[in-house]
Design a protein around this motif. Structure first.
Motif, PDB file in Angstrom:
ATOM      1  N   ARG A 102       0.833  -1.201   0.000  1.00 32.58           N
ATOM      2  CA  ARG A 102       0.000   0.000   0.000  1.00 32.58           C
ATOM      3  C   ARG A 102       0.868   1.252   0.000  1.00 32.58           C
ATOM      4  O   ARG A 102       1.870   1.318   0.704  1.00 32.58           O
ATOM      5  CB  ARG A 102      -0.902   0.028   1.228  1.00 32.58           C
ATOM      6  CG  ARG A 102      -2.184  -0.773   1.107  1.00 32.58           C
ATOM      7  CD  ARG A 102      -3.138  -0.464   2.254  1.00 32.58           C
ATOM      8  NE  ARG A 102      -2.674  -0.949   3.544  1.00 32.58           N
ATOM      9  CZ  ARG A 102      -2.137  -0.201   4.485  1.00 32.58           C
ATOM     10  NH1 ARG A 102      -1.982   1.103   4.298  1.00 32.58           N
ATOM     11  NH2 ARG A 102      -1.763  -0.724   5.628  1.00 32.58           N
ATOM     12  N   VAL A 103       0.445   2.242  -0.760  1.00 28.95           N
ATOM     13  CA  VAL A 103       1.074   3.562  -0.669  1.00 28.95           C
ATOM     14  C   VAL A 103       0.248   4.498   0.214  1.00 28.95           C
ATOM     15  O   VAL A 103       0.738   5.554   0.624  1.00 28.95           O
ATOM     16  CB  VAL A 103       1.272   4.186  -2.070  1.00 28.95           C
ATOM     17  CG1 VAL A 103       2.201   3.330  -2.903  1.00 28.95           C
ATOM     18  CG2 VAL A 103      -0.058   4.407  -2.789  1.00 28.95           C
ATOM     19  N   VAL A 104      -0.999   4.125   0.492  1.00 27.88           N
ATOM     20  CA  VAL A 104      -1.875   4.928   1.352  1.00 27.88           C
ATOM     21  C   VAL A 104      -1.739   4.459   2.796  1.00 27.88           C
ATOM     22  O   VAL A 104      -1.905   3.272   3.086  1.00 27.88           O
ATOM     23  CB  VAL A 104      -3.349   4.820   0.916  1.00 27.88           C
ATOM     24  CG1 VAL A 104      -4.270   5.524   1.926  1.00 27.88           C
ATOM     25  CG2 VAL A 104      -3.548   5.409  -0.473  1.00 27.88           C
ATOM     26  N   ASP A 105      -1.432   5.388   3.676  1.00 28.40           N
ATOM     27  CA  ASP A 105      -1.440   5.129   5.115  1.00 28.40           C
ATOM     28  C   ASP A 105      -2.563   5.964   5.714  1.00 28.40           C
ATOM     29  O   ASP A 105      -2.416   7.170   5.900  1.00 28.40           O
ATOM     30  CB  ASP A 105      -0.097   5.495   5.737  1.00 28.40           C
ATOM     31  CG  ASP A 105      -0.092   5.357   7.255  1.00 28.40           C
ATOM     32  OD1 ASP A 105      -1.025   4.720   7.793  1.00 28.40           O
ATOM     33  OD2 ASP A 105       0.831   5.892   7.904  1.00 28.40           O
ATOM     34  N   PHE A 175      -8.858   1.378   1.981  1.00 29.26           N
ATOM     35  CA  PHE A 175      -9.467   0.224   1.325  1.00 29.26           C
ATOM     36  C   PHE A 175      -9.363   0.335  -0.195  1.00 29.26           C
ATOM     37  O   PHE A 175      -9.149  -0.667  -0.887  1.00 29.26           O
ATOM     38  CB  PHE A 175     -10.935   0.050   1.716  1.00 29.26           C
ATOM     39  CG  PHE A 175     -11.537  -1.174   1.063  1.00 29.26           C
ATOM     40  CD1 PHE A 175     -11.319  -2.426   1.601  1.00 29.26           C
ATOM     41  CD2 PHE A 175     -12.272  -1.061  -0.113  1.00 29.26           C
ATOM     42  CE1 PHE A 175     -11.835  -3.558   0.983  1.00 29.26           C
ATOM     43  CE2 PHE A 175     -12.794  -2.186  -0.728  1.00 29.26           C
ATOM     44  CZ  PHE A 175     -12.570  -3.436  -0.182  1.00 29.26           C
ATOM     45  N   LEU A 176      -9.528   1.539  -0.731  1.00 34.24           N
ATOM     46  CA  LEU A 176      -9.365   1.725  -2.175  1.00 34.24           C
ATOM     47  C   LEU A 176      -8.009   1.204  -2.629  1.00 34.24           C
ATOM     48  O   LEU A 176      -7.901   0.502  -3.647  1.00 34.24           O
ATOM     49  CB  LEU A 176      -9.511   3.209  -2.520  1.00 34.24           C
ATOM     50  CG  LEU A 176      -9.141   3.627  -3.945  1.00 34.24           C
ATOM     51  CD1 LEU A 176     -10.032   2.937  -4.965  1.00 34.24           C
ATOM     52  CD2 LEU A 176      -9.227   5.143  -4.090  1.00 34.24           C
ATOM     53  N   ASN A 177      -6.964   1.515  -1.885  1.00 34.17           N
ATOM     54  CA  ASN A 177      -5.627   1.026  -2.221  1.00 34.17           C
ATOM     55  C   ASN A 177      -5.569  -0.496  -2.170  1.00 34.17           C
ATOM     56  O   ASN A 177      -4.987  -1.147  -3.048  1.00 34.17           O
ATOM     57  CB  ASN A 177      -4.613   1.650  -1.266  1.00 34.17           C
ATOM     58  CG  ASN A 177      -3.176   1.557  -1.768  1.00 34.17           C
ATOM     59  OD1 ASN A 177      -2.279   2.187  -1.209  1.00 34.17           O
ATOM     60  ND2 ASN A 177      -2.917   0.786  -2.812  1.00 34.17           N
ATOM     61  N   GLU A 178      -6.182  -1.101  -1.151  1.00 37.72           N
ATOM     62  CA  GLU A 178      -6.222  -2.568  -1.056  1.00 37.72           C
ATOM     63  C   GLU A 178      -6.940  -3.182  -2.257  1.00 37.72           C
ATOM     64  O   GLU A 178      -6.521  -4.211  -2.800  1.00 37.72           O
ATOM     65  CB  GLU A 178      -6.912  -2.993   0.242  1.00 37.72           C
ATOM     66  CG  GLU A 178      -6.175  -2.630   1.517  1.00 37.72           C
ATOM     67  CD  GLU A 178      -4.978  -3.514   1.806  1.00 37.72           C
ATOM     68  OE1 GLU A 178      -4.652  -4.394   0.977  1.00 37.72           O
ATOM     69  OE2 GLU A 178      -4.359  -3.304   2.869  1.00 37.72           O
ATOM     70  N   ALA A 182      -5.354  -5.724  -5.033  1.00 34.95           N
ATOM     71  CA  ALA A 182      -5.951  -7.035  -5.304  1.00 34.95           C
ATOM     72  C   ALA A 182      -6.246  -7.207  -6.787  1.00 34.95           C
ATOM     73  O   ALA A 182      -6.056  -8.292  -7.350  1.00 34.95           O
ATOM     74  CB  ALA A 182      -7.222  -7.210  -4.478  1.00 34.95           C
ATOM     75  N   LEU A 183      -6.719  -6.141  -7.444  1.00 31.96           N
ATOM     76  CA  LEU A 183      -7.010  -6.225  -8.876  1.00 31.96           C
ATOM     77  C   LEU A 183      -5.749  -6.491  -9.691  1.00 31.96           C
ATOM     78  O   LEU A 183      -5.729  -7.384 -10.542  1.00 31.96           O
ATOM     79  CB  LEU A 183      -7.667  -4.930  -9.359  1.00 31.96           C
ATOM     80  CG  LEU A 183      -9.094  -4.646  -8.894  1.00 31.96           C
ATOM     81  CD1 LEU A 183      -9.524  -3.257  -9.337  1.00 31.96           C
ATOM     82  CD2 LEU A 183     -10.070  -5.685  -9.426  1.00 31.96           C
ATOM     83  N   THR A 184      -4.689  -5.720  -9.444  1.00 28.90           N
ATOM     84  CA  THR A 184      -3.500  -5.832 -10.275  1.00 28.90           C
ATOM     85  C   THR A 184      -2.661  -7.058  -9.938  1.00 28.90           C
ATOM     86  O   THR A 184      -1.931  -7.563 -10.797  1.00 28.90           O
ATOM     87  CB  THR A 184      -2.623  -4.571 -10.157  1.00 28.90           C
ATOM     88  OG1 THR A 184      -2.389  -4.273  -8.782  1.00 28.90           O
ATOM     89  CG2 THR A 184      -3.308  -3.386 -10.818  1.00 28.90           C
TER      90      THR A 184
END
Length: 395
Positions: A102-105, A175-178, A182-184
């Protein structure tokens, strides 16, 4: 990650070479004709970055690829001018690196600047994201909508209608980052395959409806007239932790023409840190932008994330469709939150959405305590909310 097309290359080949779903590559390159790529054309590969590597003694392309468990041709693709038979010690080559982290914290004071930086980084890594400015705040900050997916079922999430509930934006963005990971990476979240949702659902997200208010709570009043007026409304106090409104002292979730008059008669009659519904409905640019978005997108369901109480409000005047009960019961099952059908409060975005579109709308109250909720609750709130995010996609 950008690559240059060679003779005989195709998007299908890149999908196999980098183990990224073809749909994501196609949607990352909407200006490219998949049936006739041009030699030298730039193609974006989602979920990848590049790193520079200095050749060591004994290195070959095969050895480098084997050690990093990447394909030999992916290195050749990124280094077209390098002769793999004549590598020189100290020579620099470019290596593809799949992003698996993740790049989002979200577990930090999540203001508009952090949101903007995170959105920019996600868009760079995942160019199949569609990003559109749907309007601006009172102070001119962009209200961004993020769209992901191809499906005809449009599911909408939003956060931070209320300024001191900024933790909702952080939860959504993490969650958007997760989901993007998961998609990629073709991974699951809680055992669910994510890639089928990409073709079944279009996810619409406005992560921060009230950026001026969020910044006010977290960073204090801005310089100039807006900050001076906010301080006056706050009775001169430098503590803005109780501030729910936008920068003009209007409560954005009391701004919608769904029994607005009932709420207006019992709420503050002038700008206030909380609960002032405005002098009439839909006076604020933030609420107008969100109303227009709902009209434009035809959401199949809408989730507005707030804090606090660990409850989910799901009804309005009996206008909610029967399937709302099935959906909210699943939300309750996966989160432990209590579904509540009716409450003596009106003029919110959820109320108006149900009234206007007769589609399932939900106000999800995350966590428990006094707003703004402390960050030591973030991890618990996030884990509780993951199930709701997922259920909104499959229900």
């Amino acid at each position: 990650m950008d690559i240059k097309v060679r003779n005989g290359d195709s998007l299908w080949y890149y999908s196999n070479l980098f183990n990224v779903p073809l749909d994501l590559i196609v949607d990352s390159n909407l200006d490219a004709d998949p049936s006739s790529l041009q030699i030298g054309q730039t193609i974006r590969i989602p979920g990848y970055q590049t790193s520079r590597y200095q050749v060591q003694s004994g290195d070959t392309f095969w050895k480098i690829a084997s050690e990093r468990r990447i394909s030999l041709d992916s290195i050749a693709l990124l280094n077209p001018s390098v002769n793999p038979r004549k590598l020189q010690v100290g020579q620099t080559i470019v290596i593809p690196v799949q992003v698996t982290y993740r790049v989002v914290d979200g577990n930090r004071p999540y203001d508009f600047n952090i949101l903007t930086n995170d959105l920019n980084e996600l868009y760079e890594l995942y160019p199949f994201i569609r990003r559109q400015t749907i309007g601006n705040s009172v102070m001119g900050k962009d209200l961004d909508e993020i769209q992901i997916g191809r499906g005809g079922k449009i599911v909408h999430w939003n956060g931070s209608f209320h300024a001191n509930e900024w933790i909702t934006s952080a939860v959504i963005m993490q969650f958007l980052n997760e989901y993007l990971l998961a998609l990629t990476n073709k991974e699951t979240i809680r055992g669910l395959e994510m890639n089928p949702f990409y073709n079944q659902v279009t996810l619409s997200i406005v992560p921060m409806v009230n950026p001026d208010g969020v910044n006010l709570v977290l960073n204090g009043p801005p310089e100039g007239n807006f900050g001076e007026e906010a301080s006056r409304i706050n009775s001169g106090s430098t503590d803005f932790s109780g501030w729910k409104a936008n920068i003009r002292g209007v409560d954005l979730n009391n701004q919608y023409p769904a029994k607005w008059e009932v709420d207006a008669a019992r709420k503050p009659t002038e700008p206030s840190p909380r609960d002032f519904p405005g002098y009439q409905p839909l006076t604020e640019p933030e609420t107008v932008a969100m109303a227009e978005l709902a009209r434009d997108r035809n959401f199949e369901k809408m989730l507005a994330f707030h804090t606090q109480g660990e409850v989910i409000f799901w009804g309005y005047e009996g206008l909610e469709p029967p399937r709302s009960m099935t959906i909210v019961n699943e939300f309750g099952r996966v989160s432990g939150y209590e579904p509540i059908r009716y409450v003596d409060s009106f003029s919110g975005y959820k109320d108006w959405f149900i009234q206007e579109f007769r589609q399932p709308g939900f106000t999800v109250e995350l966590g428990e305590g006094v707003n703004p909720l402390p960050l030591d609750q973030f991890d618990e709130i996030y884990q509780e909310t993951i199930g709701i995010f997922l259920a909104s996609l499959y229900m």
